[in-house]
Design a protein around this motif. Structure first.
Motif, PDB file in Angstrom:
ATOM      1  N   LEU A  19       0.821  -1.211   0.000  1.00 25.45           N
ATOM      2  CA  LEU A  19       0.000   0.000   0.000  1.00 25.45           C
ATOM      3  C   LEU A  19       0.855   1.260   0.000  1.00 25.45           C
ATOM      4  O   LEU A  19       0.512   2.235  -0.678  1.00 25.45           O
ATOM      5  CB  LEU A  19      -0.959  -0.013   1.194  1.00 25.45           C
ATOM      6  N   GLU A  20       1.951   1.249   0.732  1.00 22.14           N
ATOM      7  CA  GLU A  20       2.845   2.408   0.718  1.00 22.14           C
ATOM      8  C   GLU A  20       3.353   2.674  -0.694  1.00 22.14           C
ATOM      9  O   GLU A  20       3.394   3.815  -1.144  1.00 22.14           O
ATOM     10  CB  GLU A  20       4.023   2.186   1.666  1.00 22.14           C
ATOM     11  N   GLU A  21       3.745   1.612  -1.398  1.00 16.02           N
ATOM     12  CA  GLU A  21       4.239   1.762  -2.768  1.00 16.02           C
ATOM     13  C   GLU A  21       3.126   2.220  -3.711  1.00 16.02           C
ATOM     14  O   GLU A  21       3.337   3.062  -4.576  1.00 16.02           O
ATOM     15  CB  GLU A  21       4.824   0.437  -3.264  1.00 16.02           C
ATOM     16  N   ARG A  22       1.951   1.680  -3.524  1.00 14.63           N
ATOM     17  CA  ARG A  22       0.840   2.007  -4.420  1.00 14.63           C
ATOM     18  C   ARG A  22       0.349   3.444  -4.242  1.00 14.63           C
ATOM     19  O   ARG A  22      -0.033   4.104  -5.200  1.00 14.63           O
ATOM     20  CB  ARG A  22      -0.315   1.038  -4.172  1.00 14.63           C
ATOM     21  N   TYR A  23       0.355   3.919  -3.024  1.00 15.54           N
ATOM     22  CA  TYR A  23      -0.249   5.218  -2.725  1.00 15.54           C
ATOM     23  C   TYR A  23       0.769   6.347  -2.613  1.00 15.54           C
ATOM     24  O   TYR A  23       0.408   7.469  -2.276  1.00 15.54           O
ATOM     25  CB  TYR A  23      -1.058   5.149  -1.431  1.00 15.54           C
ATOM     26  N   VAL A  24       2.025   6.093  -2.919  1.00 18.09           N
ATOM     27  CA  VAL A  24       3.071   7.094  -2.715  1.00 18.09           C
ATOM     28  C   VAL A  24       2.751   8.435  -3.390  1.00 18.09           C
ATOM     29  O   VAL A  24       3.030   9.486  -2.831  1.00 18.09           O
ATOM     30  CB  VAL A  24       4.458   6.552  -3.155  1.00 18.09           C
ATOM     31  N   ASN A  25       2.173   8.448  -4.540  1.00 21.12           N
ATOM     32  CA  ASN A  25       1.840   9.696  -5.237  1.00 21.12           C
ATOM     33  C   ASN A  25       0.353  10.023  -5.202  1.00 21.12           C
ATOM     34  O   ASN A  25      -0.139  10.765  -6.042  1.00 21.12           O
ATOM     35  CB  ASN A  25       2.321   9.623  -6.690  1.00 21.12           C
ATOM     36  N   HIS A  26      -0.341   9.486  -4.220  1.00 22.23           N
ATOM     37  CA  HIS A  26      -1.787   9.714  -4.127  1.00 22.23           C
ATOM     38  C   HIS A  26      -2.180  10.296  -2.776  1.00 22.23           C
ATOM     39  O   HIS A  26      -3.182   9.908  -2.187  1.00 22.23           O
ATOM     40  CB  HIS A  26      -2.548   8.413  -4.399  1.00 22.23           C
ATOM     41  N   ARG A  39      -7.731   5.078  -2.752  1.00 16.84           N
ATOM     42  CA  ARG A  39      -7.084   4.605  -1.535  1.00 16.84           C
ATOM     43  C   ARG A  39      -8.057   3.834  -0.656  1.00 16.84           C
ATOM     44  O   ARG A  39      -8.221   4.108   0.529  1.00 16.84           O
ATOM     45  CB  ARG A  39      -6.504   5.768  -0.743  1.00 16.84           C
ATOM     46  N   CYS A  40      -8.697   2.845  -1.211  1.00 21.24           N
ATOM     47  CA  CYS A  40      -9.555   1.998  -0.396  1.00 21.24           C
ATOM     48  C   CYS A  40      -9.386   0.549  -0.844  1.00 21.24           C
ATOM     49  O   CYS A  40      -9.014   0.266  -1.977  1.00 21.24           O
ATOM     50  CB  CYS A  40     -11.007   2.433  -0.454  1.00 21.24           C
ATOM     51  N   LEU A  41      -9.644  -0.344   0.082  1.00 19.27           N
ATOM     52  CA  LEU A  41      -9.653  -1.768  -0.217  1.00 19.27           C
ATOM     53  C   LEU A  41     -11.079  -2.247  -0.012  1.00 19.27           C
ATOM     54  O   LEU A  41     -11.703  -1.928   1.003  1.00 19.27           O
ATOM     55  CB  LEU A  41      -8.722  -2.535   0.723  1.00 19.27           C
TER      56      LEU A  41
END
Length: 79
Positions: A19-26, A39-41
């Motif tokens: 999640l840290e990698e996925r959301y780094v620019n969000h 940003r939700c699962l």
């Protein structure tokens, strides 16, 4: 009660890193609601849907969704 403590710890570590990698620019500090849907699962068994992030992680760790003990319909907002 279906997972060992080691499985829980590994799942938590891998999920956090993913999640840290996925959301780094969000992240938008000035507009905290912006990008919230990304940003939700989500799990919706009623629609046979599991978030791709969770699905890949479960396959990688050789776990099933039922082992997590989550509700049938579940949304986790990551803010």
């Amino acid at each position: 009660g279906q997972l060992t403590q080691d499985q829980i710890d590994l799942f938590a570590i891998k999920l956090t890193k993913t999640l840290e990698e996925r959301y780094v620019n969000h992240w938008y500090l000035e507009y905290p609601m912006k990008g919230q849907a990304f940003r939700c699962l989500r799990i919706k068994n009623s629609e046979n849907y599991i978030d791709p992030v969770l699905d890949l992680l479960l396959k990688e760790l050789n776990l099933s969704l039922s082992q997590l003990g989550l509700p049938n319909d579940f949304t986790l907002w990551i803010d």
